[in-house]
Design an enzyme around this catalytic site. Structure first.
Site, PDB file in Angstrom:
ATOM      1  NE  ARG A 207      -0.104  -5.442   6.747  1.00 36.22           N
ATOM      2  CZ  ARG A 207      -0.835  -5.172   7.831  1.00 36.22           C
ATOM      3  NH1 ARG A 207      -0.466  -5.674   9.004  1.00 36.22           N
ATOM      4  NH2 ARG A 207      -1.911  -4.434   7.762  1.00 36.22           N
TER       5      ARG A 207
ATOM      6  CB  SER B  40      -0.949  -2.835   0.457  1.00 38.35           C
ATOM      7  OG  SER B  40      -2.289  -2.493   0.729  1.00 38.35           O
TER       8      SER B  40
ATOM      9  CD  GLU C 126       2.177  -4.789   2.795  1.00 43.11           C
ATOM     10  OE1 GLU C 126       1.701  -5.929   2.604  1.00 43.11           O
ATOM     11  OE2 GLU C 126       1.519  -3.864   3.281  1.00 43.11           O
TER      12      GLU C 126
END
Length: 348
Positions: A174, A248, A344
């Protein structure tokens, strides 16, 4: 084909522009200046403009990986370049180039309609093509880097258009170089994908395998994989059009095998996945759930009922409320497991 360059360059700058409709949390925030970018020449004009070039810049795609905690005091560049084209082939791959402003899910569907495989495990991830490499988006055993070939960027320092290879992008879990050192300097214009001709179904995740079994599909096609993943995501995750969220909110933390084994001795039901040599990814949603946060609400911000990894705007929340909720969750997970969760989304 599409052309980055436009013959007539204009800068329809809008001032004190509301970003509420341009972030998936639905947070009310105002940009000092806003430009919908439809041609690369507009970026060069911004670069040469004495006033605009000194403003802080926020590069905006779909706004699906963004938490706004305040008004933005600079220029928002909303990348809206469009176009998809075939870009050659060889014995192993078909190369496809997509402009940064293309909707990611629409691009996945386009690939399937053109009998191209490789993107199916990344179905229904919100956002745009240009934002996908920044985050190295991933789901269900696949990451963008698996099908990535190259991308082109506009360099605000030199005014040049530069090509980046996979190695140049420094992809991680990520993560990419565009989230760090190059965040404010480069604007992604398009991405070229290498889609495999010799495809094998990726059904490593139990959810995917179980759903296929329930549908009695023994030899899935790319379309079957996509349909199954769409169904799973729709069951587990809230639609941003219905309830504000950024998917998320936390990364699954990566720990050494030694750390994972020590945690398993204390918490035998710990959920983890192999990540690489001597490392494992822990399921952040499970950690949060064990701390009792699933379904909880504080003020107008909450944790989604069916997926503890997702923070939601219950209605009227501001970015500070959601950020404070995230900090409380982080503190509880650290206290219980000794693990620090990393958000994130980009937090402004």
């Amino acid at each position: 084909m599409y052309n980055h360059r436009a013959m007539n360059v204009s800068l329809p700058i809008q001032h004190n522009y509301s970003l509420r409709a341009l972030n998936s949390f639905g947070i009310e925030s105002t940009a000092r200046a806003y430009l919908k970018v439809t041609a690369t020449d507009q970026l060069e004009t911004v670069r040469q403009d004495a006033a605009l070039s000194t403003l802080p810049r926020l590069i905006l795609g779909g706004g699906n990986n963004l938490l706004l905690t305040r008004d933005f005091p600079g220029l928002v560049l909303h990348l809206s370049l469009r176009g998809i084209s075939f870009n050659g082939e060889d014995d192993d791959f078909t190369y496809v180039r997509a402009a940064a402003g293309e909707d990611w899910q629409a691009f996945v569907l386009w690939s399937l309609e053109n009998n191209l495989a490789g993107l199916e495990n990344l179905s229904l991830i919100p956002g745009t093509v240009g934002a996908a490499p920044v985050q190295n988006i991933g789901a269900y055993g696949a990451e963008l880097k698996d099908v990535f070939h190259s991308l082109t960027v506009f360099d605000f320092e030199s005014g040049k258009i530069v090509s980046f290879s996979k190695a140049d992008c420094d992809f991680g879990y990520r993560d990419s170089i565009f989230k760090h050192a190059l965040r404010d300097r480069f604007v992604i214009l398009d991405v070229t994908f290498a889609l495999p001709k010799h495809w094998q179904a990726n059904t490593a995740y139990a959810d995917v395998a179980n759903e296929l079994a329930q549908r009695k599909i023994a030899e899935p096609t790319p379309r079957d994989i996509s349909d199954v993943i769409i169904a799973i995501r729709q069951r587990k995750l809230p639609d941003p059009a219905q309830i504000g969220n950024a998917g998320s909110f936390f990364k699954n933390p990566v720990v050494t095998t030694e750390t994972r084994d020590a945690l398993v001795r204390q918490h035998p039901k710990l959920v983890s996945y192999p990540h690489g040599e001597n490392t494992h990814r822990l399921a952040a949603g499970w950690l949060i759930d064990q701390c009792g946060w699933k379904g909880k609400t504080i003020g107008n911000a909450g944790v989604y009922e069916t997926q503890a990894l997702v923070l939601v705007n219950r209605g009227g929340a501001n970015g500070r409320e959601i950020a404070e909720l995230a900090k409380k969750i982080q503190a509880d997970v650290t206290e219980k497991f000794g693990i620090q969760l990393e958000p994130e989304p980009v937090i402004i």
